[in-house]
Design a protein around this motif. Structure first.
Motif, mmCIF file in Angstrom:
data_model
loop_
_atom_site.group_PDB
_atom_site.id
_atom_site.type_symbol
_atom_site.label_atom_id
_atom_site.label_comp_id
_atom_site.label_asym_id
_atom_site.label_seq_id
_atom_site.Cartn_x
_atom_site.Cartn_y
_atom_site.Cartn_z
ATOM 1 N N PRO A 137 0.819 -1.208 0.000
ATOM 2 C CA PRO A 137 0.000 0.000 0.000
ATOM 3 C C PRO A 137 0.861 1.268 0.000
ATOM 4 C CG PRO A 137 -0.754 -1.549 1.671
ATOM 5 C CD PRO A 137 0.578 -2.043 1.183
ATOM 6 N N VAL A 138 0.465 2.245 -0.813
ATOM 7 C CA VAL A 138 1.156 3.534 -0.875
ATOM 8 C C VAL A 138 0.349 4.532 -0.053
ATOM 9 C CG1 VAL A 138 1.914 5.408 -2.397
ATOM 10 C CG2 VAL A 138 2.135 3.020 -3.133
ATOM 11 N N LEU A 139 1.035 5.192 0.892
ATOM 12 C CA LEU A 139 0.394 6.183 1.751
ATOM 13 C C LEU A 139 0.509 7.593 1.190
ATOM 14 C CD1 LEU A 139 1.693 4.882 5.195
ATOM 15 C CD2 LEU A 139 -0.514 4.406 4.103
ATOM 16 N N ASP A 140 1.646 7.869 0.509
ATOM 17 C CA ASP A 140 1.864 9.207 -0.027
ATOM 18 C C ASP A 140 3.017 9.174 -1.032
ATOM 19 O OD1 ASP A 140 1.553 11.934 -0.399
ATOM 20 O OD2 ASP A 140 2.033 12.483 1.658
ATOM 21 N N ILE A 141 3.086 10.188 -1.859
ATOM 22 C CA ILE A 141 4.170 10.388 -2.815
ATOM 23 C C ILE A 141 4.628 11.823 -2.648
ATOM 24 C CG2 ILE A 141 4.810 10.473 -5.259
ATOM 25 C CD1 ILE A 141 2.435 8.501 -5.747
ATOM 26 N N LYS A 142 5.936 12.006 -2.460
ATOM 27 C CA LYS A 142 6.471 13.360 -2.289
ATOM 28 C C LYS A 142 7.666 13.544 -3.215
ATOM 29 C CE LYS A 142 5.136 13.781 2.545
ATOM 30 N NZ LYS A 142 4.152 14.830 2.460
ATOM 31 N N PRO A 143 7.785 14.690 -3.865
ATOM 32 C CA PRO A 143 8.937 14.909 -4.743
ATOM 33 C C PRO A 143 10.223 15.022 -3.930
ATOM 34 C CG PRO A 143 7.659 16.916 -4.552
ATOM 35 C CD PRO A 143 6.886 15.843 -3.830
ATOM 36 N N TYR A 144 11.288 14.471 -4.476
ATOM 37 C CA TYR A 144 12.624 14.635 -3.898
ATOM 38 C C TYR A 144 13.091 16.049 -4.213
ATOM 39 C CZ TYR A 144 17.666 14.211 -3.335
ATOM 40 O OH TYR A 144 18.964 14.397 -2.947
ATOM 41 N N SER A 145 13.704 16.695 -3.242
ATOM 42 C CA SER A 145 14.194 18.060 -3.438
ATOM 43 C C SER A 145 15.645 18.130 -2.989
ATOM 44 C CB SER A 145 13.356 19.035 -2.603
ATOM 45 O OG SER A 145 13.993 20.281 -2.497
ATOM 46 N N THR A 146 16.524 18.531 -3.885
ATOM 47 C CA THR A 146 17.936 18.634 -3.515
ATOM 48 C C THR A 146 18.149 19.699 -2.447
ATOM 49 O OG1 THR A 146 18.320 20.125 -5.354
ATOM 50 C CG2 THR A 146 18.824 17.796 -5.723
ATOM 51 N N THR A 147 17.287 20.696 -2.385
ATOM 52 C CA THR A 147 17.454 21.734 -1.355
ATOM 53 C C THR A 147 16.910 21.300 0.002
ATOM 54 O OG1 THR A 147 15.398 22.794 -2.068
ATOM 55 C CG2 THR A 147 17.456 23.650 -2.989
ATOM 56 N N SER A 148 15.880 20.469 0.013
ATOM 57 C CA SER A 148 15.278 20.044 1.286
ATOM 58 C C SER A 148 15.765 18.674 1.761
ATOM 59 C CB SER A 148 13.762 19.963 1.133
ATOM 60 O OG SER A 148 13.228 21.198 0.754
ATOM 61 N N ASP A 149 16.122 17.794 0.848
ATOM 62 C CA ASP A 149 16.451 16.423 1.214
ATOM 63 C C ASP A 149 17.949 16.136 1.287
ATOM 64 O OD1 ASP A 149 13.761 15.858 1.369
ATOM 65 O OD2 ASP A 149 13.627 15.177 -0.693
ATOM 66 N N THR A 150 18.760 17.146 1.083
ATOM 67 C CA THR A 150 20.215 17.000 1.162
ATOM 68 C C THR A 150 20.730 17.924 2.257
ATOM 69 O OG1 THR A 150 20.255 16.621 -1.220
ATOM 70 C CG2 THR A 150 22.360 17.124 -0.172
ATOM 71 N N PRO A 151 21.515 17.405 3.202
ATOM 72 C CA PRO A 151 22.046 18.283 4.262
ATOM 73 C C PRO A 151 22.929 19.380 3.677
ATOM 74 C CG PRO A 151 22.427 15.969 4.788
ATOM 75 C CD PRO A 151 21.924 16.025 3.370
ATOM 76 N N PRO A 152 23.040 20.497 4.380
ATOM 77 C CA PRO A 152 23.945 21.560 3.918
ATOM 78 C C PRO A 152 25.374 21.030 3.808
ATOM 79 C CG PRO A 152 22.610 22.316 5.768
ATOM 80 C CD PRO A 152 22.352 20.852 5.616
#
Length: 155
Positions: A137-152
């Motif tokens: 079962p899929v609960l959600d789909i979220k776009p990957y974001s290089t600005t939000s999903d990658t640490p500084p």
């Protein structure tokens, strides 16, 4: 004095319902690769239930998205330990807390897979990178974001 917001308790119920399900060639979790990013040669797709299909608008081939899933094919015994032997540590027998690992065997059976979109047609999202079993079962789909999903970089 302002009133504190209600906080959940350990036995609180969080209502969720799937928006669709995954289609793959894997029937059991033990057959699937350990991480989607290690298996971009494998292909699968998500079939969204019709009311959720408009949510796919704007997604495009080549994008990466996070699939949040419910790991339905786990036994109770697989989901309860809070200390586990991580993959690759089997010979040592050394354990660590489950939250310090990527094991799918967790109290809440929430899965997180980073997949690459191959195509989007009507209510189906075709992807590369499979680490899920057929029917997940899929609960959600979220776009990957290089600005939000990658640490500084300075971390």
């Amino acid at each position: 004095m302002s009133q504190q917001p209600a906080r959940p308790t350990a036995d609180a119920v969080v209502p969720m319902s799937p928006i669709g399900y995954v289609v793959t060639e894997y029937a059991r979790p033990q057959q699937a690769p350990p991480q989607a990013t290690l298996a971009y040669e494998d292909q699968g797709h998500v079939v969204l239930f019709e009311p959720y299909a408009p949510g796919l608008d704007g997604l495009a081939p080549g994008w990466y998205v996070w699939l949040l899933t419910w790991l339905h094919d786990q036994t109770e015994e697989e989901t309860t330990p809070l200390r586990v032997v991580p993959r690759g540590w089997e010979k040592s027998g050394r354990t660590t807390g489950v939250y310090a690992t990527r094991t799918p065997n967790r109290h809440n059976r929430i899965g997180l897979s980073l997949v690459r979109i191959r195509d989007v047609k009507e209510n189906v999202l075709y992807f590369d990178g499979v680490d899920l079993v057929d029917g997940t079962p899929v609960l959600d789909i979220k776009p990957y974001s290089t600005t939000s999903d990658t640490p500084p970089e300075d971390d």
